[in-house]
Enzyme design. Structure first.
Site, PDB file in Angstrom:
ATOM      1  N   SER A  80       0.821  -1.211   0.000  1.00  0.00           N
ATOM      2  CA  SER A  80       0.000   0.000   0.000  1.00  0.00           C
ATOM      3  C   SER A  80       0.851   1.256   0.000  1.00  0.00           C
ATOM      4  O   SER A  80       0.449   2.278  -0.552  1.00  0.00           O
ATOM      5  CB  SER A  80      -0.912   0.024   1.224  1.00  0.00           C
ATOM      6  OG  SER A  80      -1.742  -1.092   1.212  1.00  0.00           O
TER       7      SER A  80
ATOM      8  N   ALA B  17      -1.741  -9.073  -2.691  1.00  0.00           N
ATOM      9  CA  ALA B  17      -1.239  -8.370  -1.514  1.00  0.00           C
ATOM     10  C   ALA B  17      -1.949  -7.033  -1.393  1.00  0.00           C
ATOM     11  O   ALA B  17      -2.494  -6.507  -2.366  1.00  0.00           O
ATOM     12  CB  ALA B  17       0.265  -8.156  -1.639  1.00  0.00           C
ATOM     13  N   CYS B  18      -1.926  -6.527  -0.204  1.00  0.00           N
ATOM     14  CA  CYS B  18      -2.440  -5.211   0.099  1.00  0.00           C
ATOM     15  C   CYS B  18      -1.815  -4.199  -0.875  1.00  0.00           C
ATOM     16  O   CYS B  18      -0.614  -4.289  -1.109  1.00  0.00           O
ATOM     17  CB  CYS B  18      -2.024  -4.891   1.533  1.00  0.00           C
ATOM     18  SG  CYS B  18      -2.529  -3.327   2.120  1.00  0.00           S
ATOM     19  N   PRO B  19      -2.512  -3.257  -1.457  1.00  0.00           N
ATOM     20  CA  PRO B  19      -3.894  -2.855  -1.189  1.00  0.00           C
ATOM     21  C   PRO B  19      -4.942  -3.519  -2.098  1.00  0.00           C
ATOM     22  O   PRO B  19      -6.101  -3.145  -2.040  1.00  0.00           O
ATOM     23  CB  PRO B  19      -3.848  -1.356  -1.494  1.00  0.00           C
ATOM     24  CG  PRO B  19      -2.909  -1.265  -2.662  1.00  0.00           C
ATOM     25  CD  PRO B  19      -1.879  -2.346  -2.431  1.00  0.00           C
TER      26      PRO B  19
END
Lengths: 379, 195
Positions: A80, B17-19
């Site tokens: 992220s 995987a994130c996001p």
């Protein structure tokens, strides 16, 4: 448009903290996780906006971030933060980094600093900035001993190899509740002896060398000795070490800004008296010139300008609030009431350190997430 | 156990995987009708906390998660615009406490849960019958028009609509339970292990 997002390693971030270089952090993890545990430092400013609030655009973040100077985007594992960092760069911010490996790697990073000199060697402190844990390598005459090793044992092996020394002993001051000990693993990998206080080892499933009061462990060809000093209180077996008559390794009994908590093995009431005797009588009888090297720090400002956590014993008797609870009942209250939350998964961590459960690498990492909370003044 | 959890759509985020699990969940839920349930399959352990936090902020309802080996199955219900401003029209209502008391006394009353099957699966009033609101027209034969019926949902809105519909179809002893499951403290059951 070409974006200019760069990775920052945990080692590079450590230098920002230690050298007190300004850095602005945008932490994109969940608010509760951020509230619990985040990167802090005197030169660090940080804000928290969860990444899922930035999926439609980063204007909100850009408004709150400075227009110049380095910006580091941080998340749990990296994904992220790359996503958000790229958008920040596209929005025109010039110096944007993401934290390589995220908080996961940061929580494991060990930064070695020199704690002091020894004849034909030195004493090194390994600062685990992300968790507040401190471990040590005593080096003299081509030999080394590692004290309170973390589970990331490769760091100590690589460091010993760089110095050209052989690890002969690994020691734990006590059975740890906040992190998984690497002492036994490191001993197995290097052929060293693993030492543990027998009073903390009642339930362990492995063999170990018994660390008894008065034991002296010689390091190297010179006369460096590690003297064991029985100092119960945080755990019943807690043992301090005096290295070459110069340094006092206090484990989780005495910290620079606080004192240890007696409750993590479930015996706060019973051990409060032991803790008081160790701090107010046992340590009182030692030289005030000893340099105290604890197993933890609570706040980043406990690090000195070289990144080292250390203080003269005499100075701690003057300044440490935990050594100024003169009244016995006041002391008992301070160490048994209103204690901080327990460290994450502390029961499972103790079981792991006894060799009674065998979590996977991934599970061990999860268990260790968060601050150490071993001192009575931790938040 | 999973056979009992029904979703209107399944989203595969395995290995992502994130996001990405949240990015994809956001996009997918836009395509669903109000009140529909989305199953999100993911292997990223962080997806649980993130999905809960995201749903809370976005106003969607996080229903629950079950773990099957390495796979986490999250259930999220799309918030409906009607629920945002609850409007109770059906005049006969009962409090949660009244229903709990009737059940505790062993009275011959039936509880009808009109939430989605997935919501029901994670937690429902002990002994409740499940007929989601959208299936009431085809599923109400199972109910007897003379029985004393307490209709419950999460907050009282769907059960209000169900009560109106049942009254129009000859059910005379129907009460809407308020505020509903969101504040239910009485005995519950679950079809899901560990819940």
């Amino acid at each position: 448009m070409m974006t200019t997002v760069k990775a920052m390693t945990s080692g590079e971030l450590a230098r920002y903290l230690i050298d007190r270089k300004p850095l602005y952090i945008l932490d994109v993890r969940n608010e509760d996780v951020y509230g619990d545990w985040r990167i802090e430092g005197q030169s660090i400013e940080s804000i928290n906006i969860p990444y899922f609030d930035l999926l439609d655009g980063v204007e909100e973040a850009v408004k709150q971030l400075p227009s110049d100077g380095p910006i580091l985007v941080v998340c749990a594992k990296e994904g992220s933060s790359v996503f958000v960092a790229e958008q920040l760069a596209e929005a025109g911010l010039r110096e944007v980094y993401y934290l390589q490996g995220g908080m996961k790697e940061w929580s494991e990073h060990l930064e070695p600093v020199k704690a002091g000199d020894l004849p034909d060697g030195a004493l090194y402190q390994f600062v685990r900035l992300g968790k507040g844990c401190l471990s040590y390598m005593v080096v003299s005459g081509g030999e080394a001993a590692v004290i309170d090793a973390m589970r990331t044992t490769g760091v100590y092996e690589a460091f010993a190899e760089k110095l050209g020394v052989t690890i002969k002993h690994t020691l734990d001051t006590h059975l740890h509740a906040d992190h998984i000990s690497g002492g036994r693993k490191l001993a197995e990998l290097t052929g060293a002896a693993y030492w543990l206080p027998p009073k903390d080892a009642g339930e362990v499933t492995f063999s170990y060398a018994k660390l008894e009061d008065g034991e002296r462990i010689a390091i190297g060809a010179t006369e460096i000795g590690i003297g064991a000093l029985y100092s119960p209180g945080h755990t019943i077996g807690s043992t301090s070490f005096i290295v070459n008559g110069q340094y006092l390794l206090t484990g989780d009994i005495l910290f620079v800004a606080s004192i240890g908590r007696p409750d993590l093995a479930g015996q706060a009431e019973d051990w409060a008296g032991d803790l008081r005797r160790t701090l107010y009588e046992g340590y009182r009888g030692l030289s005030e010139e000893l340099i105290v090297l604890p197993a933890h720090f609570g706040q980043i400002d406990e690090l000195d300008e070289n990144g080292r956590v250390a203080a003269k014993l005499g100075d701690l008797f003057r300044d440490n609030p935990g050594l100024h609870l003169e009244d016995e009942s006041e002391f008992r209250r301070a160490v048994t009431e209103n204690l901080p939350q327990h460290p994450n998964a502390y029961q499972q961590i103790r079981q792991t350190n006894m060799g009674r459960i065998h979590p996977t690498e991934e599970e061990q990492r999860e268990m260790e997430i968060g601050p150490n909370r071993c001192a009575i003044h931790d938040q | 156990m999973n056979g009992k959890i029904q979703a209107d759509m399944t989203l595969d985020c395995i290995g992502l995987a994130c996001p990405m699990p949240i990015v994809k969940t956001r996009k997918t839920i836009d395509q669903l009708a109000d009140g529909a349930v989305l199953e999100v399959q993911a292997t990223d352990k962080g997806s649980l906390a993130d999905l809960q936090a995201w749903a809370r902020k976005a106003g969607h309802q996080y229903v629950g998660t079950i773990t099957e080996g390495e796979v986490l199955k999250h259930y999220v219900r799309k918030a409906s615009t009607a629920e945002a401003k609850p409007e109770i029209r059906y005049p006969h209502t009962a409090s949660n406490e009244e229903l709990a008391q009737r059940l505790a006394s062993g009275d011959d009353v039936k509880v009808l849960d009109v939430r989605e099957a997935a919501e029901y699966a994670f937690r429902h009033v002990k002994g409740a019958i499940s007929i989601p609101l959208g299936q009431l027209a085809s599923g109400y034969d199972a109910l007897s028009p003379d029985s004393e019926l307490y209709v419950i949902c999460r907050t009282g809105t769907r059960s209000d609509m169900a009560c109106q519909w049942l009254a129009e179809h000859g059910f005379s002893r129907v009460k809407n339970v308020l505020p509903g499951m969101t504040a239910w403290t009485g005995e519950t059951q679950s079809e899901v292990e560990g819940n």
